[in-house]
Scaffold this active site. Structure first.
Site, PDB file in Angstrom:
ATOM      1  N   PRO A 159      34.590  39.485  34.461  1.00  0.00           N
ATOM      2  CA  PRO A 159      33.663  38.595  35.186  1.00  0.00           C
ATOM      3  C   PRO A 159      33.988  38.225  36.795  1.00  0.00           C
ATOM      4  CG  PRO A 159      35.389  37.647  33.792  1.00  0.00           C
ATOM      5  CD  PRO A 159      35.341  39.134  33.647  1.00  0.00           C
ATOM      6  N   ASN A 160      32.949  38.067  37.461  1.00  0.00           N
ATOM      7  CA  ASN A 160      32.908  37.596  38.914  1.00  0.00           C
ATOM      8  C   ASN A 160      33.147  38.576  39.997  1.00  0.00           C
ATOM      9  OD1 ASN A 160      32.630  34.552  38.310  1.00  0.00           O
ATOM     10  ND2 ASN A 160      34.698  34.765  37.683  1.00  0.00           N
ATOM     11  N   ARG A 200      33.092  37.020  47.545  1.00  0.00           N
ATOM     12  CA  ARG A 200      33.948  36.134  46.891  1.00  0.00           C
ATOM     13  C   ARG A 200      35.313  36.249  47.450  1.00  0.00           C
ATOM     14  NH1 ARG A 200      36.545  37.790  41.218  1.00  0.00           N
ATOM     15  NH2 ARG A 200      37.746  35.640  40.953  1.00  0.00           N
ATOM     16  N   TYR A 226      40.372  39.398  47.907  1.00  0.00           N
ATOM     17  CA  TYR A 226      39.865  40.401  47.159  1.00  0.00           C
ATOM     18  C   TYR A 226      39.623  41.500  48.017  1.00  0.00           C
ATOM     19  CZ  TYR A 226      40.283  37.560  43.129  1.00  0.00           C
ATOM     20  OH  TYR A 226      40.706  36.585  42.077  1.00  0.00           O
ATOM     21  N   ASN A 252      39.863  46.221  34.828  1.00  0.00           N
ATOM     22  CA  ASN A 252      40.015  45.212  35.713  1.00  0.00           C
ATOM     23  C   ASN A 252      39.570  43.874  34.788  1.00  0.00           C
ATOM     24  OD1 ASN A 252      40.578  42.912  37.170  1.00  0.00           O
ATOM     25  ND2 ASN A 252      40.001  43.910  39.301  1.00  0.00           N
ATOM     26  N   ALA A 308      39.726  37.246  35.167  1.00  0.00           N
ATOM     27  CA  ALA A 308      40.029  36.292  34.581  1.00  0.00           C
ATOM     28  C   ALA A 308      40.504  36.340  33.185  1.00  0.00           C
ATOM     29  CB  ALA A 308      39.266  34.880  34.716  1.00  0.00           C
ATOM     30  N   GLU A 331      45.405  48.967  33.464  1.00  0.00           N
ATOM     31  CA  GLU A 331      45.053  47.670  33.975  1.00  0.00           C
ATOM     32  C   GLU A 331      45.218  47.569  35.233  1.00  0.00           C
ATOM     33  OE1 GLU A 331      47.518  44.606  32.473  1.00  0.00           O
ATOM     34  OE2 GLU A 331      46.693  43.167  33.718  1.00  0.00           O
ATOM     35  N   HIS A 359      44.241  45.273  39.175  1.00  0.00           N
ATOM     36  CA  HIS A 359      43.852  44.344  39.841  1.00  0.00           C
ATOM     37  C   HIS A 359      43.842  44.579  41.423  1.00  0.00           C
ATOM     38  CE1 HIS A 359      44.431  41.999  36.089  1.00  0.00           C
ATOM     39  NE2 HIS A 359      45.468  42.614  36.038  1.00  0.00           N
ATOM     40  N   ARG A 389      50.256  34.807  43.037  1.00  0.00           N
ATOM     41  CA  ARG A 389      49.320  33.743  43.079  1.00  0.00           C
ATOM     42  C   ARG A 389      49.830  32.524  42.237  1.00  0.00           C
ATOM     43  NH1 ARG A 389      43.847  36.518  42.707  1.00  0.00           N
ATOM     44  NH2 ARG A 389      43.115  34.524  43.416  1.00  0.00           N
TER      45      ARG A 389
HETATM   46  C1  DQA Z   1      41.964  39.807  39.610  1.00  0.00           C
HETATM   47  C2  DQA Z   1      42.888  38.836  39.414  1.00  0.00           C
HETATM   48  C3  DQA Z   1      42.455  37.788  38.271  1.00  0.00           C
HETATM   49  O1  DQA Z   1      43.365  36.765  38.321  1.00  0.00           O
HETATM   50  C4  DQA Z   1      41.200  37.168  38.628  1.00  0.00           C
HETATM   51  O2  DQA Z   1      40.682  36.428  37.892  1.00  0.00           O
HETATM   52  C5  DQA Z   1      40.103  37.938  39.127  1.00  0.00           C
HETATM   53  C6  DQA Z   1      40.442  39.413  39.862  1.00  0.00           C
HETATM   54  C7  DQA Z   1      42.054  40.940  40.580  1.00  0.00           C
HETATM   55  O3  DQA Z   1      41.412  41.973  40.645  1.00  0.00           O
HETATM   56  O4  DQA Z   1      42.870  40.685  41.675  1.00  0.00           O
HETATM   57  O5  DQA Z   1      39.051  37.907  38.839  1.00  0.00           O
HETATM   58  O6  DQA Z   1      41.709  40.384  38.132  1.00  0.00           O
END
Ligand code: DQA
Length: 144
Positions: free
Chosen positions: A10-11, A18, A23, A74, A77, A101, A103, A110
């Site tokens: 998500p997002n 964003r 990011y 990825n 959240a 995994e 990120h 964070r």
């Molecule tokens: C994320 C890190 C997560 O904490 C966050 O909720 C994201 C992006 C990253 O790629 O740094 O949406 O996965």
């Protein structure tokens, strides 16, 4: 040619606009292009997808299980609380495929709630904090 699904939670479709300070400035289309061209360079077939839906992400993990694809995930959240995504992710390694995994940011630098990943314990490996390069590093890892 072995196939890799690159799955984004998500997002992540909002990359670029964003929180670019966290990011980065590359938007989602840029992430797809950079990841796809690195995969081509490495001789990997890749499909990059993004969803805001937990159920769609789980369906894609089972698609990988059923077809024998490696996964770069990825979970966004979902990383921090989705036991449902974890339970599907574990099946990828149970069938002998790898799940990395990734990120963009380093969640450990964070907020405290980001310090926990319910996915890492079932991942083959974890790469975090290198922006879009986290994805290209994961692809390189899959070639070894
Ligand atoms: C994320 C890190 C997560 O904490 C966050 O909720 C994201 C992006 C990253 O790629 O740094 O949406 O996965």
């Amino acid at each position: 040619m072995s196939k890799v699904l690159v799955l984004n939670g998500p997002n992540l479709g909002r990359l670029g606009s964003r929180e670019p300070d966290i990011y980065g400035a590359v938007d989602y289309d840029g992430l797809v292009k950079i990841t796809s061209s690195k995969a081509a360079e490495l001789g990997l077939e890749v499909e990059v997808r993004q969803t805001d839906s937990e159920s769609e992400l789980i369906a894609w993990l089972y698609e990988s299980v059923d077809n024998g694809y490696d996964v770069i995930l990825n979970p966004a959240a979902f990383t921090h609380y989705s036991y449902a995504v974890r339970d599907a992710a574990v099946q990828v390694t149970k069938v002998g495929k790898r799940l990395i995994e990734v990120h963009l940011s380093n969640p450990h630098t964070r907020e405290e709630f980001r310090h926990t990943s319910v996915i890492s314990g079932v991942a083959t490996g974890v790469i975090a904090g290198f922006g879009v390069n986290s994805y290209t590093l994961a692809l390189t890892a899959l070639t070894n």
